[in-house]
Design a protein around this motif. Structure first.
Motif, PDB file in Angstrom:
ATOM      1  N   LEU A   1      -7.519   4.176  -0.203  1.00 17.60           N
ATOM      2  CA  LEU A   1      -6.679   3.080  -0.665  1.00 17.60           C
ATOM      3  C   LEU A   1      -7.415   1.777  -0.415  1.00 17.60           C
ATOM      4  O   LEU A   1      -8.031   1.600   0.639  1.00 17.60           O
ATOM      5  N   MET A   2      -7.332   0.881  -1.374  1.00 16.96           N
ATOM      6  CA  MET A   2      -7.849  -0.472  -1.200  1.00 16.96           C
ATOM      7  C   MET A   2      -6.636  -1.381  -1.235  1.00 16.96           C
ATOM      8  O   MET A   2      -5.953  -1.491  -2.254  1.00 16.96           O
ATOM      9  N   ALA A   3      -6.355  -1.974  -0.072  1.00 15.14           N
ATOM     10  CA  ALA A   3      -5.167  -2.804   0.082  1.00 15.14           C
ATOM     11  C   ALA A   3      -5.579  -4.230   0.408  1.00 15.14           C
ATOM     12  O   ALA A   3      -6.644  -4.473   0.979  1.00 15.14           O
ATOM     13  N   ASP A   4      -4.694  -5.168   0.063  1.00 11.87           N
ATOM     14  CA  ASP A   4      -4.966  -6.569   0.390  1.00 11.87           C
ATOM     15  C   ASP A   4      -4.562  -6.845   1.839  1.00 11.87           C
ATOM     16  O   ASP A   4      -4.141  -5.935   2.567  1.00 11.87           O
ATOM     17  N   ALA A   5      -4.692  -8.064   2.262  1.00 14.65           N
ATOM     18  CA  ALA A   5      -4.406  -8.447   3.646  1.00 14.65           C
ATOM     19  C   ALA A   5      -2.960  -8.187   4.053  1.00 14.65           C
ATOM     20  O   ALA A   5      -2.657  -8.031   5.234  1.00 14.65           O
ATOM     21  N   ASP A   6      -2.054  -8.108   3.068  1.00 15.87           N
ATOM     22  CA  ASP A   6      -0.649  -7.827   3.353  1.00 15.87           C
ATOM     23  C   ASP A   6      -0.331  -6.341   3.340  1.00 15.87           C
ATOM     24  O   ASP A   6       0.819  -5.951   3.501  1.00 15.87           O
ATOM     25  N   GLY A   7      -1.343  -5.507   3.097  1.00 16.25           N
ATOM     26  CA  GLY A   7      -1.128  -4.064   3.049  1.00 16.25           C
ATOM     27  C   GLY A   7      -0.680  -3.553   1.696  1.00 16.25           C
ATOM     28  O   GLY A   7      -0.332  -2.384   1.554  1.00 16.25           O
ATOM     29  N   VAL A   8      -0.690  -4.404   0.678  1.00 18.78           N
ATOM     30  CA  VAL A   8      -0.304  -3.997  -0.675  1.00 18.78           C
ATOM     31  C   VAL A   8      -1.488  -3.278  -1.318  1.00 18.78           C
ATOM     32  O   VAL A   8      -2.592  -3.827  -1.388  1.00 18.78           O
ATOM     33  N   VAL A   9      -1.255  -2.054  -1.764  1.00 18.76           N
ATOM     34  CA  VAL A   9      -2.320  -1.249  -2.361  1.00 18.76           C
ATOM     35  C   VAL A   9      -2.689  -1.815  -3.726  1.00 18.76           C
ATOM     36  O   VAL A   9      -1.839  -1.990  -4.590  1.00 18.76           O
ATOM     37  N   ARG A  10      -3.958  -2.105  -3.900  1.00 16.41           N
ATOM     38  CA  ARG A  10      -4.481  -2.654  -5.154  1.00 16.41           C
ATOM     39  C   ARG A  10      -5.268  -1.633  -5.958  1.00 16.41           C
ATOM     40  O   ARG A  10      -5.429  -1.783  -7.164  1.00 16.41           O
ATOM     41  N   ALA A  11      -5.782  -0.589  -5.292  1.00 19.90           N
ATOM     42  CA  ALA A  11      -6.523   0.471  -5.977  1.00 19.90           C
ATOM     43  C   ALA A  11      -6.518   1.707  -5.100  1.00 19.90           C
ATOM     44  O   ALA A  11      -6.377   1.613  -3.878  1.00 19.90           O
ATOM     45  N   SER A  12      -6.664   2.865  -5.724  1.00 18.04           N
ATOM     46  CA  SER A  12      -6.725   4.109  -4.961  1.00 18.04           C
ATOM     47  C   SER A  12      -7.604   5.121  -5.669  1.00 18.04           C
ATOM     48  O   SER A  12      -7.773   5.074  -6.890  1.00 18.04           O
ATOM     49  N   PHE A  13      -8.168   5.996  -4.870  1.00 20.91           N
ATOM     50  CA  PHE A  13      -8.978   7.104  -5.375  1.00 20.91           C
ATOM     51  C   PHE A  13      -8.509   8.362  -4.673  1.00 20.91           C
ATOM     52  O   PHE A  13      -8.345   8.375  -3.455  1.00 20.91           O
ATOM     53  N   LEU A  14      -8.320   9.430  -5.420  1.00 22.93           N
ATOM     54  CA  LEU A  14      -7.914  10.714  -4.867  1.00 22.93           C
ATOM     55  C   LEU A  14      -9.019  11.718  -5.128  1.00 22.93           C
ATOM     56  O   LEU A  14      -9.444  11.887  -6.273  1.00 22.93           O
ATOM     57  N   GLY A  15      -9.491  12.361  -4.083  1.00 20.24           N
ATOM     58  CA  GLY A  15     -10.547  13.359  -4.224  1.00 20.24           C
ATOM     59  C   GLY A  15     -11.922  12.746  -4.059  1.00 20.24           C
ATOM     60  O   GLY A  15     -12.062  11.608  -3.614  1.00 20.24           O
ATOM     61  N   PRO A  16     -12.947  13.514  -4.407  1.00 11.95           N
ATOM     62  CA  PRO A  16     -14.313  13.006  -4.264  1.00 11.95           C
ATOM     63  C   PRO A  16     -14.504  11.752  -5.105  1.00 11.95           C
ATOM     64  O   PRO A  16     -13.958  11.636  -6.202  1.00 11.95           O
ATOM     65  N   VAL A  17     -15.266  10.819  -4.583  1.00  7.29           N
ATOM     66  CA  VAL A  17     -15.490   9.552  -5.277  1.00  7.29           C
ATOM     67  C   VAL A  17     -16.948   9.152  -5.036  1.00  7.29           C
ATOM     68  O   VAL A  17     -17.503   9.444  -3.982  1.00  7.29           O
ATOM     69  N   THR A  18     -17.524   8.488  -6.000  1.00  7.66           N
ATOM     70  CA  THR A  18     -18.902   8.033  -5.830  1.00  7.66           C
ATOM     71  C   THR A  18     -18.925   6.689  -5.109  1.00  7.66           C
ATOM     72  O   THR A  18     -17.966   5.908  -5.192  1.00  7.66           O
ATOM     73  N   ALA A  19     -20.026   6.416  -4.447  1.00  9.88           N
ATOM     74  CA  ALA A  19     -20.206   5.112  -3.810  1.00  9.88           C
ATOM     75  C   ALA A  19     -20.181   4.018  -4.870  1.00  9.88           C
ATOM     76  O   ALA A  19     -19.630   2.934  -4.643  1.00  9.88           O
ATOM     77  N   THR A  20     -20.722   4.305  -6.040  1.00 10.83           N
ATOM     78  CA  THR A  20     -20.737   3.330  -7.138  1.00 10.83           C
ATOM     79  C   THR A  20     -19.320   2.940  -7.535  1.00 10.83           C
ATOM     80  O   THR A  20     -19.021   1.757  -7.720  1.00 10.83           O
ATOM     81  N   ASP A  21     -18.432   3.921  -7.661  1.00  9.77           N
ATOM     82  CA  ASP A  21     -17.047   3.627  -8.029  1.00  9.77           C
ATOM     83  C   ASP A  21     -16.350   2.799  -6.943  1.00  9.77           C
ATOM     84  O   ASP A  21     -15.593   1.877  -7.253  1.00  9.77           O
ATOM     85  N   LEU A  22     -16.604   3.122  -5.679  1.00  9.91           N
ATOM     86  CA  LEU A  22     -15.995   2.352  -4.591  1.00  9.91           C
ATOM     87  C   LEU A  22     -16.474   0.909  -4.601  1.00  9.91           C
ATOM     88  O   LEU A  22     -15.667  -0.021  -4.539  1.00  9.91           O
ATOM     89  N   TRP A  23     -17.790   0.711  -4.687  1.00 13.75           N
ATOM     90  CA  TRP A  23     -18.343  -0.646  -4.690  1.00 13.75           C
ATOM     91  C   TRP A  23     -17.872  -1.433  -5.912  1.00 13.75           C
ATOM     92  O   TRP A  23     -17.547  -2.619  -5.819  1.00 13.75           O
ATOM     93  N   ALA A  24     -17.829  -0.773  -7.071  1.00 14.77           N
ATOM     94  CA  ALA A  24     -17.416  -1.457  -8.303  1.00 14.77           C
ATOM     95  C   ALA A  24     -15.967  -1.905  -8.219  1.00 14.77           C
ATOM     96  O   ALA A  24     -15.626  -3.037  -8.598  1.00 14.77           O
ATOM     97  N   ARG A  25     -15.101  -1.035  -7.726  1.00 10.72           N
ATOM     98  CA  ARG A  25     -13.683  -1.396  -7.625  1.00 10.72           C
ATOM     99  C   ARG A  25     -13.487  -2.526  -6.607  1.00 10.72           C
ATOM    100  O   ARG A  25     -12.726  -3.460  -6.843  1.00 10.72           O
ATOM    101  N   LEU A  26     -14.189  -2.451  -5.485  1.00 12.07           N
ATOM    102  CA  LEU A  26     -14.084  -3.518  -4.490  1.00 12.07           C
ATOM    103  C   LEU A  26     -14.553  -4.849  -5.082  1.00 12.07           C
ATOM    104  O   LEU A  26     -13.892  -5.876  -4.912  1.00 12.07           O
ATOM    105  N   ALA A  27     -15.650  -4.823  -5.811  1.00 17.86           N
ATOM    106  CA  ALA A  27     -16.151  -6.047  -6.454  1.00 17.86           C
ATOM    107  C   ALA A  27     -15.124  -6.595  -7.432  1.00 17.86           C
ATOM    108  O   ALA A  27     -14.875  -7.802  -7.475  1.00 17.86           O
ATOM    109  N   GLU A  28     -14.500  -5.723  -8.209  1.00 16.93           N
ATOM    110  CA  GLU A  28     -13.497  -6.149  -9.189  1.00 16.93           C
ATOM    111  C   GLU A  28     -12.279  -6.753  -8.493  1.00 16.93           C
ATOM    112  O   GLU A  28     -11.718  -7.740  -8.955  1.00 16.93           O
TER     113      GLU A  28
END
Length: 107
Positions: A51-78
């Motif tokens: 889960l990628m949540a903001d400072a208030d704990g509100v979930v902004r993105a999620s991934f279920l199962g195996p995920v690539t480092a590229t997808d994690l970095w890209a979503r965080l950047a977005e």
């Protein structure tokens, strides 16, 4: 990163996600037996889940199962700078799941 000690895939997801940590990004491993309360809070029914949540704990993105480092970095950047990803890039379209990865933007 929501994990379980009996989940072999979880270790690989944690290894990729932990590198996202910085002064502005907290990365936490919530193993189910050690952190049941947080699994319940976010209604985690399967692992690994990121889960990628903001400072208030509100979930902004999620991934279920195996995920690539590229997808994690890209979503965080977005999330940090909207418009970083082209509309058809990995993780940009919440309905486009591939390779067992579900990306959802809850924001």
């Amino acid at each position: 990163v929501f994990t379980s000690s009996t989940c072999h895939t979880c270790a690989g997801v944690w290894e990729k996600a932990r590198h996202l940590a910085s002064d502005r990004v907290v990365v936490y491993e919530a193993e189910v037996t050690a952190a049941r309360d947080i699994h319940r809070r976010y209604d985690i029914g399967a692992v690994p889940t990121v889960l990628m949540a903001d400072a208030d704990g509100v979930v902004r993105a999620s991934f279920l199962g195996p995920v690539t480092a590229t997808d994690l970095w890209a979503r965080l950047a977005e999330l940090r700078e909207p418009g970083t990803l082209p509309a058809d890039a990995c993780g940009a379209d919440p309905s486009a799941a591939s390779g067992g990865v579900v990306a959802r933007d809850d924001g």
